[in-house]
Scaffold this active site. Structure first.
Site, PDB file in Angstrom:
ATOM      1  N   SER A  11       0.737  -1.174  -0.063  1.00  0.00           N
ATOM      2  CA  SER A  11      -0.002  -0.142   0.021  1.00  0.00           C
ATOM      3  C   SER A  11       0.753   1.258  -0.132  1.00  0.00           C
ATOM      4  CB  SER A  11      -0.913  -0.249   1.306  1.00  0.00           C
ATOM      5  OG  SER A  11      -1.811   1.495   1.134  1.00  0.00           O
ATOM      6  N   HIS A  12       0.293   2.208  -0.762  1.00  0.00           N
ATOM      7  CA  HIS A  12       0.826   3.807  -0.737  1.00  0.00           C
ATOM      8  C   HIS A  12       0.906   4.093   0.971  1.00  0.00           C
ATOM      9  CE1 HIS A  12       0.601   3.545  -4.897  1.00  0.00           C
ATOM     10  NE2 HIS A  12       1.156   4.756  -4.861  1.00  0.00           N
ATOM     11  N   VAL A  13       0.219   3.715   1.723  1.00  0.00           N
ATOM     12  CA  VAL A  13       0.210   4.160   3.173  1.00  0.00           C
ATOM     13  C   VAL A  13       0.763   3.028   4.097  1.00  0.00           C
ATOM     14  CG1 VAL A  13      -1.292   5.251   4.863  1.00  0.00           C
ATOM     15  CG2 VAL A  13      -1.812   5.510   2.494  1.00  0.00           C
ATOM     16  N   ASP A  68      -2.497  -1.497  -3.893  1.00  0.00           N
ATOM     17  CA  ASP A  68      -3.607  -0.666  -3.780  1.00  0.00           C
ATOM     18  C   ASP A  68      -3.706   0.135  -5.135  1.00  0.00           C
ATOM     19  OD1 ASP A  68      -1.297   0.918  -3.054  1.00  0.00           O
ATOM     20  OD2 ASP A  68      -2.427   1.851  -1.285  1.00  0.00           O
TER      21      ASP A  68
END
Length: 124
Positions: A11-13, A68
């Site tokens: 995920s980017h987060v 994502d």
């Protein structure tokens, strides 16, 4: 006993990447689940190096990878080039796809059957 196929979440987060395995572990205690979230500086984004580490830390020899956003896939593909493990990248809704795979892998469902269940979750 660790299952043959593990799961990697990208995920980017960083917090999202860390949170999804917490959910999956509730239904798939024997599936090795690792994650990579954020850039090398823990900003929003992804890192091929972090993904490579997630592949290495995963106890399984074969991996189902979920991501994502599109640039995550690019870094996943780059990291696949740096591992000896067999990696399957799925273009499925991140949480729903990973959850579906985790529950089925925990139940020793064959990968081809897992993939059939992931097909309706494909992001187009």
């Amino acid at each position: 006993m660790t299952k043959k196929i593990g799961i990697v979440i990208v995920s980017h987060v960083p917090e999202v990447a860390a949170g999804i395995p917490r959910l999956l572990e509730q239904v798939a205690a024997d599936v090795s689940i690792t994650f990579a979230g954020g850039t090398d500086d823990n900003d929003i984004g992804t890192s091929a190096a972090k993904i490579s580490t997630a592949f290495t830390e995963n106890k399984a020899d074969e991996i189902a990878a979920f991501y994502d956003l599109g640039s995550s896939k690019m870094n996943l593909e780059l990291a696949v080039e740096m591992t000896d493990k067999k990696v399957h990248i799925y273009d499925a809704a991140l949480i729903e796809g990973a959850y579906t795979a985790a529950t089925l892998l925990q139940a020793d469902v064959a990968l081809k059957d897992v993939e059939e269940q992931l097909a309706p979750l494909k992001i187009k």
